[in-house]
Design a protein around this motif. Structure first.
Motif, PDB file in Angstrom:
ATOM      1  N   CYS A  88      40.080  40.483  48.879  1.00  0.00           N
ATOM      2  CA  CYS A  88      40.345  41.879  48.486  1.00  0.00           C
ATOM      3  C   CYS A  88      39.295  42.319  47.461  1.00  0.00           C
ATOM      4  N   GLY A  89      39.077  43.622  47.405  1.00  0.00           N
ATOM      5  CA  GLY A  89      38.278  44.234  46.332  1.00  0.00           C
ATOM      6  C   GLY A  89      36.895  43.626  46.187  1.00  0.00           C
ATOM      7  N   THR A  90      36.562  43.306  44.969  1.00  0.00           N
ATOM      8  CA  THR A  90      35.239  42.742  44.679  1.00  0.00           C
ATOM      9  C   THR A  90      35.013  41.431  45.430  1.00  0.00           C
ATOM     10  N   SER A  91      36.051  40.640  45.559  1.00  0.00           N
ATOM     11  CA  SER A  91      35.900  39.368  46.293  1.00  0.00           C
ATOM     12  C   SER A  91      35.583  39.645  47.763  1.00  0.00           C
ATOM     13  N   TRP A  92      36.113  40.744  48.277  1.00  0.00           N
ATOM     14  CA  TRP A  92      35.808  41.143  49.660  1.00  0.00           C
ATOM     15  C   TRP A  92      34.327  41.527  49.756  1.00  0.00           C
ATOM     16  N   LEU A 151      32.548  50.749  43.365  1.00  0.00           N
ATOM     17  CA  LEU A 151      33.874  50.305  42.906  1.00  0.00           C
ATOM     18  C   LEU A 151      33.891  50.130  41.388  1.00  0.00           C
ATOM     19  N   LYS A 152      32.830  49.536  40.841  1.00  0.00           N
ATOM     20  CA  LYS A 152      32.788  49.322  39.389  1.00  0.00           C
ATOM     21  C   LYS A 152      32.882  50.655  38.662  1.00  0.00           C
ATOM     22  N   LEU A 153      32.115  51.645  39.163  1.00  0.00           N
ATOM     23  CA  LEU A 153      32.114  52.934  38.472  1.00  0.00           C
ATOM     24  C   LEU A 153      33.491  53.593  38.548  1.00  0.00           C
ATOM     25  N   LYS A 154      34.085  53.608  39.753  1.00  0.00           N
ATOM     26  CA  LYS A 154      35.398  54.252  39.930  1.00  0.00           C
ATOM     27  C   LYS A 154      36.427  53.647  39.001  1.00  0.00           C
ATOM     28  N   GLU A 155      36.502  52.305  39.029  1.00  0.00           N
ATOM     29  CA  GLU A 155      37.659  51.694  38.385  1.00  0.00           C
ATOM     30  C   GLU A 155      37.632  51.789  36.867  1.00  0.00           C
ATOM     31  N   ILE A 156      36.457  51.854  36.259  1.00  0.00           N
ATOM     32  CA  ILE A 156      36.488  51.894  34.798  1.00  0.00           C
ATOM     33  C   ILE A 156      36.166  53.258  34.206  1.00  0.00           C
ATOM     34  N   VAL A 213      38.967  31.872  52.178  1.00  0.00           N
ATOM     35  CA  VAL A 213      39.627  32.860  51.319  1.00  0.00           C
ATOM     36  C   VAL A 213      38.891  32.880  49.980  1.00  0.00           C
ATOM     37  N   ILE A 214      38.613  34.089  49.513  1.00  0.00           N
ATOM     38  CA  ILE A 214      37.887  34.215  48.233  1.00  0.00           C
ATOM     39  C   ILE A 214      38.794  34.956  47.257  1.00  0.00           C
ATOM     40  N   SER A 215      38.996  34.381  46.087  1.00  0.00           N
ATOM     41  CA  SER A 215      39.825  35.049  45.087  1.00  0.00           C
ATOM     42  C   SER A 215      39.470  34.554  43.691  1.00  0.00           C
ATOM     43  N   GLN A 216      39.128  35.480  42.809  1.00  0.00           N
ATOM     44  CA  GLN A 216      38.861  35.106  41.426  1.00  0.00           C
ATOM     45  C   GLN A 216      40.108  34.494  40.821  1.00  0.00           C
ATOM     46  N   SER A 217      41.198  35.277  40.873  1.00  0.00           N
ATOM     47  CA  SER A 217      42.431  34.864  40.186  1.00  0.00           C
ATOM     48  C   SER A 217      43.131  33.725  40.907  1.00  0.00           C
ATOM     49  N   GLY A 218      42.955  33.669  42.215  1.00  0.00           N
ATOM     50  CA  GLY A 218      43.693  32.687  43.017  1.00  0.00           C
ATOM     51  C   GLY A 218      45.161  33.051  43.142  1.00  0.00           C
ATOM     52  N   GLU A 219      45.518  34.263  42.767  1.00  0.00           N
ATOM     53  CA  GLU A 219      46.928  34.662  42.796  1.00  0.00           C
ATOM     54  C   GLU A 219      47.166  35.930  43.618  1.00  0.00           C
ATOM     55  N   GLY A 240      38.176  40.937  31.530  1.00  0.00           N
ATOM     56  CA  GLY A 240      38.031  42.362  31.864  1.00  0.00           C
ATOM     57  C   GLY A 240      38.609  42.598  33.256  1.00  0.00           C
ATOM     58  N   VAL A 241      39.337  43.697  33.416  1.00  0.00           N
ATOM     59  CA  VAL A 241      39.960  43.938  34.723  1.00  0.00           C
ATOM     60  C   VAL A 241      38.894  44.082  35.814  1.00  0.00           C
ATOM     61  N   ALA A 242      37.777  44.722  35.490  1.00  0.00           N
ATOM     62  CA  ALA A 242      36.711  44.870  36.486  1.00  0.00           C
ATOM     63  C   ALA A 242      35.956  43.546  36.628  1.00  0.00           C
ATOM     64  N   SER A 243      35.947  43.038  37.827  1.00  0.00           N
ATOM     65  CA  SER A 243      35.335  41.731  38.063  1.00  0.00           C
ATOM     66  C   SER A 243      33.806  41.832  38.061  1.00  0.00           C
ATOM     67  N   THR A 244      33.150  40.958  37.330  1.00  0.00           N
ATOM     68  CA  THR A 244      31.684  40.983  37.255  1.00  0.00           C
ATOM     69  C   THR A 244      31.110  39.586  37.488  1.00  0.00           C
ATOM     70  N   ALA A 289      45.548  46.295  37.295  1.00  0.00           N
ATOM     71  CA  ALA A 289      45.842  45.032  36.616  1.00  0.00           C
ATOM     72  C   ALA A 289      44.906  43.995  37.200  1.00  0.00           C
ATOM     73  N   LYS A 290      44.664  42.962  36.437  1.00  0.00           N
ATOM     74  CA  LYS A 290      43.669  41.963  36.855  1.00  0.00           C
ATOM     75  C   LYS A 290      44.143  41.153  38.063  1.00  0.00           C
ATOM     76  N   SER A 291      45.410  40.813  38.036  1.00  0.00           N
ATOM     77  CA  SER A 291      45.872  39.885  39.042  1.00  0.00           C
ATOM     78  C   SER A 291      46.929  40.596  39.878  1.00  0.00           C
ATOM     79  N   VAL A 292      46.641  40.823  41.164  1.00  0.00           N
ATOM     80  CA  VAL A 292      47.524  41.684  41.964  1.00  0.00           C
ATOM     81  C   VAL A 292      48.496  40.806  42.741  1.00  0.00           C
ATOM     82  N   THR A 293      49.611  40.488  42.098  1.00  0.00           N
ATOM     83  CA  THR A 293      50.553  39.548  42.712  1.00  0.00           C
ATOM     84  C   THR A 293      51.672  40.255  43.468  1.00  0.00           C
TER      85      THR A 293
HETATM   86  C1  F6R Z   1      37.538  44.928  40.986  1.00  0.00           C
HETATM   87  C2  F6R Z   1      38.488  43.848  41.006  1.00  0.00           C
HETATM   88  C3  F6R Z   1      39.423  43.758  42.153  1.00  0.00           C
HETATM   89  C4  F6R Z   1      39.602  42.288  42.571  1.00  0.00           C
HETATM   90  C5  F6R Z   1      40.683  42.177  43.647  1.00  0.00           C
HETATM   91  C6  F6R Z   1      40.824  40.764  44.158  1.00  0.00           C
HETATM   92  O1  F6R Z   1      36.711  44.855  39.873  1.00  0.00           O
HETATM   93  O2  F6R Z   1      38.534  43.054  40.115  1.00  0.00           O
HETATM   94  O3  F6R Z   1      39.004  44.534  43.224  1.00  0.00           O
HETATM   95  O4  F6R Z   1      38.376  41.810  43.042  1.00  0.00           O
HETATM   96  O5  F6R Z   1      41.902  42.607  43.126  1.00  0.00           O
HETATM   97  O6  F6R Z   1      41.178  39.900  43.131  1.00  0.00           O
HETATM   98  P1  F6R Z   1      41.006  38.342  43.272  1.00  0.00           P
HETATM   99  O7  F6R Z   1      39.571  38.058  43.414  1.00  0.00           O
HETATM  100  O8  F6R Z   1      41.582  37.788  42.006  1.00  0.00           O
HETATM  101  O9  F6R Z   1      41.773  37.924  44.491  1.00  0.00           O
END
Ligand code: F6R
Length: 616
Positions: free
Chosen positions: A308-312, A492-497, A353-359, A405-409, A610-614
Motif C-alpha cells: 500500500c501507499g509508499t511501499s506500493w 503523495l509526499k506533498l499531498k499528505e503533509i 509483500v512490502i510493508s514498513q510497519s509490517g502491520e 514521521g507519518v510520511a514514509s521516507t 496515522a503511521k500504521s494502518v491496522t
Molecule cells: C505514505 C505512507 C503510507 C504507507 C502505507 C503502507 O508516506 O507512509 O502510504 O506507505 O500506509 O504502510 P506500510 O509500509 O507500513 O505497510
C-alpha cells in the motif's frame, strides 16, 4: 490503528502512560485517554485532541492520578467521530470494567442490539463500548471471573482487536488479548508493560513478548505472566525476545521534525540496508531468504508484489528491476484490491509483500490469502517482529531503523535498495545479467549514500523554489520509466503533509487528458535525469512549456537542454538509470517537507492519517 499502552508494577503509572502515548501518537492522534487504578477505584480522563490536550486536562487533578497499574489509548477514529465521549478508555454500565481497544469489532451492531434488549445503555458510538459491555454481560449472566468472561466474549466476536481491561474490584490485574492488531508485552523485574509497539517502554526493558493472534494474557502484580489461547484456554509458554533498538533512533535530536531527520538519515539507512548483503570487495550479494529458497525464485512463473501507499510505489520500482534483471513477469497490486479479487496464483508464483510497519491490515490479509492459495510469500519489512514479518514464508528486513514521521521516507529508499539486491541476485542465478553489468551496478550502489548526502547538503534551490510555490494549490509530477513511480511518490509526499492537491503521471500520458490542466499557474515537477528516456522527456517538457506550464526540473549537471527550458532546476548527481530513483526521490521529499513547513503544518502528524494502518 490507535495506540494502546499499559503498565503494571511498582512505579507510578502516570508518566509511563503519558510519555508512552506521545510515542504512540503516530498511530492516531484525534483523541486520547488514560485510566489508573488502585485500591480506592480508578480515575479516568479522556479528551478530543492530542496527548498534550489530555495532559492539560489532567494537570489540575494530577494528585488523584496515583497508582501503579493503568492503561492508555490514543485514537484514530473508525466508529464515531473524534470527541471526548468516543475517546478511550470505555467503561461498562456497572462502572466495574474499563477497556481500551485497537481494531474493529465487525459484528458490534448485532451485539449492541442484544445488549440493548437486556437493558444496557451506550454513551458513545464506538464498537469498543459494545465489547466492554458484552464482557460485563457475559460475566454477570454466567457468574464468571473476568478472565473467563473475556475469553467467552472474544470467542463471540468477529473482527480485529488488541485490548486491555481493568476491573475495579480487582485492581492488581490487567487482562489483555490480541487478534489482528499488534500487542507487545515488555517484561521488567516485577513489572509488565504493554503497548502497540515496544518503543514506549524501551527505556525500561528490552525483553519483550510479541503476542500472537488468538492469545490472551493475565498480568498480575508479583506473579508470572499467564499466557493462554483464547479459543480453548490452553496455557502457552511465553517466548521472550531481546530487542536491539538504540534510543537515539527514536529521538528527534537537533531536527524540528522526525520527517526531516529521517530524510537526512538516508545515506546511513541505505548503508545499513546494504550491510552484510552487498559485499563489494567480493562482488557478492547475500540475502539469506533468497539463498535458502533459490530454486523457488529461479523457477517462479510470476512475481506479484503487494503493498500500500509508499511501499506500493517501491513495488512499482521493483517491477522494473525484477523484470529487467530476472525476466520473470511481475505484477504490482494494491493489497486492498488483491485480497478481494480472487487472484489467480499458485505454487509456482511468488508473492512479495512490502510493508514498513509490517502491520498494514490489507497487506497482512493479502499475505494470508496468497499463502492459502499456495503461493510462496516473501516479506520486505522494516519493523522487526511485526505481524507481516512473522507470517511470511521467508523475508528480509530493510533495517532502516524506526520510522516515526507519518510520511514514509527512509523506508522507501531502503525498500528500493533491497529490491535492487533481490533482482540482481536472482538475475545472477539465472545468468540473465552479465558479470560486467552486475559488477557495475554493485559498485554504483555502494556510491549511492554519498550521492544522496550531496543532495541533502546542497539543497538551497529546493528552499528557493518552496518559497516561491508554497501557496500554490495544485502540483503535477512527471516521470518516465523507472522514475514514473518516483513522480507518484513525490506527489503523495506533498499531498499528505501539506494538503496540496498533487498528481503524478507518466510524462507521455499528459496528452491523453491531464494536459488540459496546464496553464501558467500550475507547477510541473519533471524528473529528468540524462539516462533512460531523456529525449522523450525533453519532448514532453516542450509540450508543457508550449502551454505555458511552469517547469521545475530535476536534472544532471551536464544537462543543457532541459536546463534551458525549465523555470527552475534542482541539480542531482548522475547515476545509472536503474538506481536513479534512490537519488531523484530525495529532492522531492525535501520539497514536500519545505512546502509543508512554510504552510505551518504539523509535518510528523498530518491530519486524518496515522503511521500504521491496522484497519481495512
Ligand atoms: C505514505 C505512507 C503510507 C504507507 C502505507 C503502507 O508516506 O507512509 O502510504 O506507505 O500506509 O504502510 P506500510 O509500509 O507500513 O505497510
Amino acid at each position: 490503528m490507535c495506540g494502546i499502552i499499559g503498565y503494571l508494577g511498582y512505579r507510578e503509572a502516570y508518566h509511563i502512560l503519558i510519555n508512552g502515548l506521545k510515542k504512540l501518537e503516530y498511530r492516531g492522534y484525534d483523541s486520547s485517554g488514560i485510566s489508573i487504578i488502585n485500591k480506592n477505584g480508578y480515575s479516568l480522563f479522556k479528551t478530543k485532541g492530542k496527548v498534550n490536550e489530555l495532559e492539560k486536562k489532567i494537570y489540575s487533578f494530577k494528585n488523584k492520578l496515583t497508582g501503579t497499574v493503568g492503561i492508555g489509548h490514543t485514537r484514530w477514529a473508525t466508529h464515531g467521530e473524534p470527541n471526548d465521549i468516543n475517546a478511550h478508555p470505555h467503561v461498562s454500565n456497572s462502572n466495574n470494567l474499563v477497556m481500551i481497544h485497537n481494531g474493529i469489532i465487525e459484528n458490534y451492531h448485532a451485539i449492541k442490539i442484544i445488549l440493548l434488549k437486556n437493558g444496557y445503555t451506550f454513551n458513545s458510538k464506538t464498537d469498543t463500548e459494545v465489547l466492554v459491555n458484552l464482557i460485563e454481560y457475559i460475566k454477570y449472566e454466567n457468574n464468571l471471573s473476568l478472565e473467563e468472561a473475556v475469553r467467552v466474549s472474544l470467542n463471540e466476536i468477529i473482527g480485529a482487536y488488541s485490548i486491555a481491561i481493568l476491573e475495579k474490584s480487582n485492581p492488581e490485574t490487567i487482562i489483555i488479548a490480541k487478534l489482528g492488531s499488534p500487542l507487545i508485552i515488555g517484561i521488567g523485574k516485577k513489572e509488565f508493560f504493554i503497548a502497540s509497539d515496544p518503543i514506549p517502554f524501551i527505556n525500561y526493558t528490552k525483553n519483550v513478548i510479541y503476542m500472537k493472534d488468538g492469545e490472551m494474557a493475565i498480568l498480575k502484580k508479583n506473579k508470572e505472566l499467564d499466557l493462554r489461547k483464547i479459543i480453548n484456554n490452553h496455557k502457552l509458554n511465553p517466548i521472550i525476545k531481546r530487542l536491539k533498538i538504540n534510543l537515539k533512533e527514536i529521538e528527534k535530536g537537533e531536527y524540528k521534525y522526525f520527517m526531516l531527520k529521517e530524510i537526512c538519515e538516508q545515506p546511513k539507512t541505505i548503508l545499513d540496508t546494504l550491510r552484510g548483503r552487498l559485499l563489494i570487495s567480493k562482488k557478492i550479494i547475500c540475502i539469506n531468504g533468497i539463498e535458502s529458497n533459490k530454486e523457488k525464485f529461479i523457477n517462479a512463473n510470476s512475481i506479484i508484489i503487494v503493498a500500500c501507499g509508499t511501499s506500493w510505489h517501491a513495488g512499482l520500482i521493483g517491477e522494473y528491476l525484477l523484470e529487467k534483471y530476472t525476466r520473470i513477469p511481475v505484477e504490482v497490486e494494491y493489497s486492498s484490491e488483491f485480497r478481494y479479487r480472487n487472484p489467480i496464483i499458485g505454487k509456482k508464483d511468488i508473492v512479495i509483500v512490502i510493508s514498513q510497519s509490517g502491520e498494514t491490515a490489507d497487506t497482512l490479509s493479502a499475505l494470508k490469502l496468497a499463502k492459502k492459495k499456495g503461493a510462496f510469500v516473501f516479506g520486505i519489512c522494516n519493523v522487526v517482529g511485526s505481524s507481516i514479518a512473522r507470517n511470511v514464508n521467508a523475508g528480509v528486513y530493510i533495517h532502516a531503523g524506526p520510522e516515526i514521521g507519518v510520511a514514509s521516507t527512509k523506508a522507501f529508499t531502503s525498500q528500493i535498495t533491497i529490491l535492487t539486491l533481490i533482482a540482481l541476485k536472482i538475475g545472477k542465478y539465472k545468468s540473465i545479467i552479465s558479470d560486467l553489468s552486475y559488477k557495475e551496478i554493485c559498485k554504483e550502489l555502494s556510491l549511492i549514500p554519498e550521492k544522496i548526502n550531496y543532495v541533502i547538503k546542497y539543497n538551497s534551490s529546493i528552499k528557493k523554489i518552496s518559497n516561491l510555490l508554497y501557496y500554490t494549490n495544485n502540483f503535477i509530477y512527471l516521470g518516465r520509466g523507472i522514475n514514473f513511480p518516483v513522480a507518484l511518490e513525490g506527489a503523495l509526499k506533498l499531498k499528505e503533509i501539506s494538503y496540496i492537491h498533487a498528481e503524478g503521471f507518466p510524462a507521455a500520458e499528459m496528452k491523453h487528458g491531464p494536459m488540459a490542466l496546464i496553464d501558467k499557474n500550475i507547477p510541473v515537477i519533471v524528473i529528468s535525469p540524462l539516462k533512460g528516456s531523456y529525449k522523450k522527456m525533453l519532448s514532453n517538457i516542450q509540450e508543457i512549456k508550449a502551454r505555458r506550464g511552469k517547469i521545475i526540473a530535476l536534472i544532471n549537471k551536464d544537462d543543457v537542454q532541459v536546463r534551458m527550458l525549465a523555470d527552475h532546476v534542482i541539480n542531482i548527481p548522475d547515476t545509472i538509470e536503474e538506481l536513479s530513483p534512490l537519488i531523484t526521490v530525495i529532492p522531492l521529499q525535501l520539497l514536500a517537507y519545505q512546502i509543508a513547513f512554510l504552510r505551518g503544518k504539523n509535518i510528523d502528524q498530518p491530519r486524518n492519517l496515522a503511521k500504521s494502518v491496522t484497519v481495512e
